[in-house]
Scaffold this motif. Structure first.
Motif, PDB file in Angstrom:
ATOM      1  N   UNK A  81       0.822  -1.221   0.000  1.00  0.00           N
ATOM      2  CA  UNK A  81       0.000   0.000   0.000  1.00  0.00           C
ATOM      3  C   UNK A  81       0.849   1.260   0.000  1.00  0.00           C
ATOM      4  N   UNK A  82       2.034   1.186   0.604  1.00  0.00           N
ATOM      5  CA  UNK A  82       2.897   2.360   0.675  1.00  0.00           C
ATOM      6  C   UNK A  82       4.098   2.096   1.554  1.00  0.00           C
ATOM      7  N   UNK A  83       4.781   3.180   1.889  1.00  0.00           N
ATOM      8  CA  UNK A  83       6.025   3.084   2.657  1.00  0.00           C
ATOM      9  C   UNK A  83       6.026   4.090   3.796  1.00  0.00           C
ATOM     10  N   UNK A  84       6.609   3.685   4.904  1.00  0.00           N
ATOM     11  CA  UNK A  84       6.869   4.590   6.011  1.00  0.00           C
ATOM     12  C   UNK A  84       8.280   5.134   5.834  1.00  0.00           C
ATOM     13  N   UNK A  85       8.421   6.443   5.877  1.00  0.00           N
ATOM     14  CA  UNK A  85       9.736   7.084   5.812  1.00  0.00           C
ATOM     15  C   UNK A  85      10.115   7.452   7.240  1.00  0.00           C
ATOM     16  N   UNK A  86      11.209   6.919   7.715  1.00  0.00           N
ATOM     17  CA  UNK A  86      11.699   7.221   9.062  1.00  0.00           C
ATOM     18  C   UNK A  86      12.924   8.120   8.948  1.00  0.00           C
ATOM     19  N   UNK A  87      12.941   9.179   9.753  1.00  0.00           N
ATOM     20  CA  UNK A  87      14.075  10.105   9.763  1.00  0.00           C
ATOM     21  C   UNK A  87      14.543  10.275  11.202  1.00  0.00           C
ATOM     22  N   UNK A  88      15.816  10.043  11.423  1.00  0.00           N
ATOM     23  CA  UNK A  88      16.427  10.190  12.755  1.00  0.00           C
ATOM     24  C   UNK A  88      15.674   9.390  13.816  1.00  0.00           C
ATOM     25  N   UNK A  89      15.249   8.175  13.463  1.00  0.00           N
ATOM     26  CA  UNK A  89      14.642   7.269  14.418  1.00  0.00           C
ATOM     27  C   UNK A  89      13.165   7.466  14.687  1.00  0.00           C
ATOM     28  N   UNK A  90      12.527   8.401  13.972  1.00  0.00           N
ATOM     29  CA  UNK A  90      11.117   8.705  14.184  1.00  0.00           C
ATOM     30  C   UNK A  90      10.359   8.602  12.868  1.00  0.00           C
ATOM     31  N   UNK A  99       4.487   7.488   2.678  1.00  0.00           N
ATOM     32  CA  UNK A  99       4.660   7.753   1.258  1.00  0.00           C
ATOM     33  C   UNK A  99       3.733   6.831   0.480  1.00  0.00           C
ATOM     34  N   UNK A 100       3.444   7.184  -0.732  1.00  0.00           N
ATOM     35  CA  UNK A 100       2.615   6.347  -1.586  1.00  0.00           C
ATOM     36  C   UNK A 100       3.357   5.116  -2.058  1.00  0.00           C
ATOM     37  N   UNK A 101       2.867   4.529  -3.109  1.00  0.00           N
ATOM     38  CA  UNK A 101       3.406   3.274  -3.618  1.00  0.00           C
ATOM     39  C   UNK A 101       4.784   3.426  -4.273  1.00  0.00           C
ATOM     40  N   UNK A 102       5.137   4.606  -4.724  1.00  0.00           N
ATOM     41  CA  UNK A 102       6.422   4.811  -5.405  1.00  0.00           C
ATOM     42  C   UNK A 102       7.595   4.511  -4.488  1.00  0.00           C
ATOM     43  N   UNK A 103       8.645   3.947  -5.066  1.00  0.00           N
ATOM     44  CA  UNK A 103       9.842   3.598  -4.304  1.00  0.00           C
ATOM     45  C   UNK A 103      10.843   4.753  -4.304  1.00  0.00           C
ATOM     46  N   UNK A 104      10.315   5.960  -4.060  1.00  0.00           N
ATOM     47  CA  UNK A 104      11.185   7.125  -3.932  1.00  0.00           C
ATOM     48  C   UNK A 104      10.433   8.221  -3.186  1.00  0.00           C
ATOM     49  N   UNK A 105      11.190   9.131  -2.632  1.00  0.00           N
ATOM     50  CA  UNK A 105      10.604  10.244  -1.879  1.00  0.00           C
ATOM     51  C   UNK A 105      11.647  11.356  -1.817  1.00  0.00           C
ATOM     52  N   UNK A 106      11.207  12.617  -1.922  1.00  0.00           N
ATOM     53  CA  UNK A 106      12.110  13.748  -1.769  1.00  0.00           C
ATOM     54  C   UNK A 106      11.724  14.530  -0.522  1.00  0.00           C
ATOM     55  N   UNK A 107      12.656  14.634   0.407  1.00  0.00           N
ATOM     56  CA  UNK A 107      12.459  15.376   1.649  1.00  0.00           C
ATOM     57  C   UNK A 107      13.018  16.784   1.449  1.00  0.00           C
ATOM     58  N   UNK A 108      12.131  17.768   1.367  1.00  0.00           N
ATOM     59  CA  UNK A 108      12.570  19.155   1.156  1.00  0.00           C
ATOM     60  C   UNK A 108      12.653  19.939   2.458  1.00  0.00           C
ATOM     61  N   UNK A 109      12.135  19.390   3.547  1.00  0.00           N
ATOM     62  CA  UNK A 109      12.174  20.074   4.844  1.00  0.00           C
ATOM     63  C   UNK A 109      13.461  19.694   5.575  1.00  0.00           C
TER      64      UNK A 109
END
Length: 87
Positions: free
Chosen positions: A31-40, A45-55
């Motif tokens: 269904x999608x992906x969880x993006x974890x940053x610095x342990x949290x 994210x949606x089904x795509x196997x990529x994500x851009x973090x601009x923050x």
């Protein structure tokens, strides 16, 4: 779902962090992906196997990992973790 593999992080021209990984597989579909940053948990994210973090902040180092989830609420093991400094 199977764990996402080969997570990679690169800096985009606009100083964002682009994440790419090998997609997971699941007998009922991912269904999608969880993006974890610095342990949290940072974002779903949606089904795509990529994500851009601009923050992100220039000069700061971030650690990312991802895991897949399916419609039944199952989650995969985590991908490898990557560390990147925004410059």
């Amino acid at each position: 779902p199977s764990a996402p593999r080969t997570l990679k992080a690169t800096i985009t021209s606009s100083k964002g962090v682009q994440l790419n990984w090998t997609a997971s597989a699941d007998n009922n579909g991912v269904s999608g992906y969880e993006i974890w940053r610095d342990g949290t948990l940072y974002r779903l994210s949606g089904f795509s196997a990529n994500y851009t973090n601009t923050a992100v902040t220039v000069g700061k180092t971030y650690k990312y990992k991802v895991r897949a989830y399916d419609a039944a609420g199952n989650v995969s093991a985590f991908s490898n973790e990557v560390s990147i400094t925004v410059r």
